[in-house]
Design a protein around this motif. Structure first.
Motif, PDB file in Angstrom:
ATOM      1  N   GLY A  10       6.467   2.097 -14.169  1.00 16.84           N
ATOM      2  CA  GLY A  10       7.135   3.363 -13.866  1.00 16.84           C
ATOM      3  C   GLY A  10       8.586   3.404 -14.311  1.00 16.84           C
ATOM      4  O   GLY A  10       9.036   4.372 -14.931  1.00 16.84           O
TER       5      GLY A  10
ATOM      6  N   ALA B 175       6.010   3.487  -5.026  1.00 10.86           N
ATOM      7  CA  ALA B 175       4.800   3.464  -5.860  1.00 10.86           C
ATOM      8  C   ALA B 175       3.573   3.869  -5.053  1.00 10.86           C
ATOM      9  O   ALA B 175       2.708   4.614  -5.534  1.00 10.86           O
TER      10      ALA B 175
ATOM     11  N   ASN C  62       2.508   3.067 -11.789  1.00 10.43           N
ATOM     12  CA  ASN C  62       3.780   3.398 -11.147  1.00 10.43           C
ATOM     13  C   ASN C  62       4.603   2.155 -10.830  1.00 10.43           C
ATOM     14  O   ASN C  62       5.821   2.109 -11.069  1.00 10.43           O
TER      15      ASN C  62
END
Length: 434
Positions: A45, A6, A41
């Motif tokens: 994500g 991330a 993210n």
């Protein structure tokens, strides 16, 4: 998505969204941007995948729009940076997919390495584009009409939205080579079309700018010629009056009456002698400049200086040729330096401003020396973005000069300060070095 993935992904996207920005944002906006991308993210994500692209684009656009004080031009550079990121990403993934390495395989075994390569590559490419393509054209792009800029932004948003929808489909079928190749072709076509629109838009703006500049120069040169005509007329009258004055002294000299001559000189001649203003002579020296753009700029600045109570002097001893540096860039640099010098001189007790243009065998030197109030910071601080000695100013003047000079390897600015005297010398080579 784990925290390392991330973080790397967020750095990559933040680099893309900010790498082309000609105007740097305040640090907190970079932090907000990274935090927003990282949150999406890390937390969402895995669950939403490419579906987050729409939220990502809109959220990042809003942060950068606010960070750049609502400048739509900066927002367009942000979207172009995102587009370039997609192109770079496919330039890596398509060859790997052709070698039998699927996206899921790459993410599982080579994610960190690939992300590091992507970050380095994108940073290098974006900085090169920013320095050699965007910054030299920035002054003209700032004149882009809002409607034209909105049309360009709409084209970018629609294109990125269509590509995001295609990526969602590709993710649903695990990105086979055929889909990646089609996406690569789609992105390439969109990048080329966007580049074509950008350069077409710039070409129109450049032509309009040149036309406006020619009209302004024509008006300035007409006024300049009118002032020079008045100067020559004043010189003719001055010459005629002095002949008459000298003839009145002849009788005293012939008669040898020195006492009467002394009385006549002090009481009559000194009190009635015509005096020529230095203003016309300052403007007359501009004929040594062969570049009409630079001549027009100096003319307008000198007229502004002469309208203030400044101890002013201009020296241009020898003819100065047209330089290889683009006239618009040179005028932007000189304009900022002269404006700063005049403002500083007006605030100082001495109120002095001296300009000299010296043409040597290899270079041309533009020297600007002005009195100023004592500086509270080192000279090097003045070139940083955000610093200004003027209350209410954003401090981008000298920073802009530094950025412009970064694009011109054959020009250099040296700055000195001593005892409330500020000196800046712009050196431009007559023949640029390769």
């Amino acid at each position: 998505m784990n925290i390392t993935s991330a973080a790397l992904s967020s750095i990559y996207l933040t680099t893309g969204y900010t790498g082309l920005l000609p105007t740097h944002m305040k640090p907190q906006y970079y932090f907000f941007l990274f935090t927003y991308v990282f949150s999406l993210n890390y937390w969402l994500g895995i669950s939403f995948g490419q579906c987050l692209t729409f939220v990502l684009i809109l959220g990042n656009s809003l942060i950068i729009y606010l960070g750049c004080a609502g400048d739509l031009l900066n927002l367009s550079f942000t979207l172009m940076g995102h587009l370039i990121l997609i192109l770079i990403d496919h330039a890596f993934s398509i060859p790997l997919s052709a070698m039998g390495k699927s996206i899921s395989y790459i993410h599982e075994y080579y994610e960190t390495v690939i992300f590091c390569m992507l970050i380095f590559t994108s940073f290098a490419i974006l900085r090169l584009i920013r320095r050699y393509i965007i910054l030299p054209r920035l002054s003209i792009l700032h004149a882009c009409p809002k409607k034209l800029l909105c049309f360009f932004l709409a084209e970018l948003y629609i294109g990125l939205g269509l590509m995001a929808a295609n990526f969602i489909y590709g993710e649903s079928v695990s990105y086979p080579t055929e889909v990646l190749s089609f996406n690569g072709m789609l992105i390439t076509i969109f990048v080329l079309s966007t580049t074509l629109i950008f350069y077409s838009m710039y070409d129109i703006l450049e032509k309009n700018h040149k036309l406006s500049l020619q009209q302004a120069q024509s008006a300035i040169m007409h006024d300049y010629a009118h002032r020079i005509e008045h100067l020559y007329e004043d010189i003719r009258i001055f010459r005629h009056d002095y002949r008459n004055i000298l003839s009145t002294m002849q009788q005293y000299i012939d008669n040898g009456n020195t006492e009467a001559l002394r009385e006549y000189f002090h009481n009559t001649i000194l009190n009635n002698t015509p005096v020529l203003s230095d203003d016309g002579f300052h403007l007359g020296r501009l004929h040594q400049l062969e570049d009409d753009s630079v001549k027009s700029l100096l003319y307008t600045k000198i007229v502004a200086v002469l309208n203030h109570e400044l101890n002013f002097n201009l020296e241009i001893a020898d003819p100065v040729p047209v330089l290889p540096l683009e006239s618009l860039t040179l005028c932007r640099i000189l304009g900022i330096l002269l404006d700063n010098a005049m403002e500083a001189a007006l605030k100082s007790p001495e109120k002095e401003l001296r300009i000299a243009v010296v043409s040597t065998e290899l270079t041309v030197l533009f020297s600007i020396v002005n009195s100023t109030l004592p500086l509270s910071v080192p000279v090097s601080e003045l070139m940083k973005r955000g610093y200004s000695t003027k209350e209410g100013h954003d401090g981008i003047g000298l920073y802009t000069v530094a950025e412009l000079l970064d694009t011109v390897p054959f020009a250099n600015l040296s700055t000195k300060y001593k005892d409330t005297v500020f000196c800046q010398i712009l050196e431009v080579k007559k023949m640029p070095t390769c």
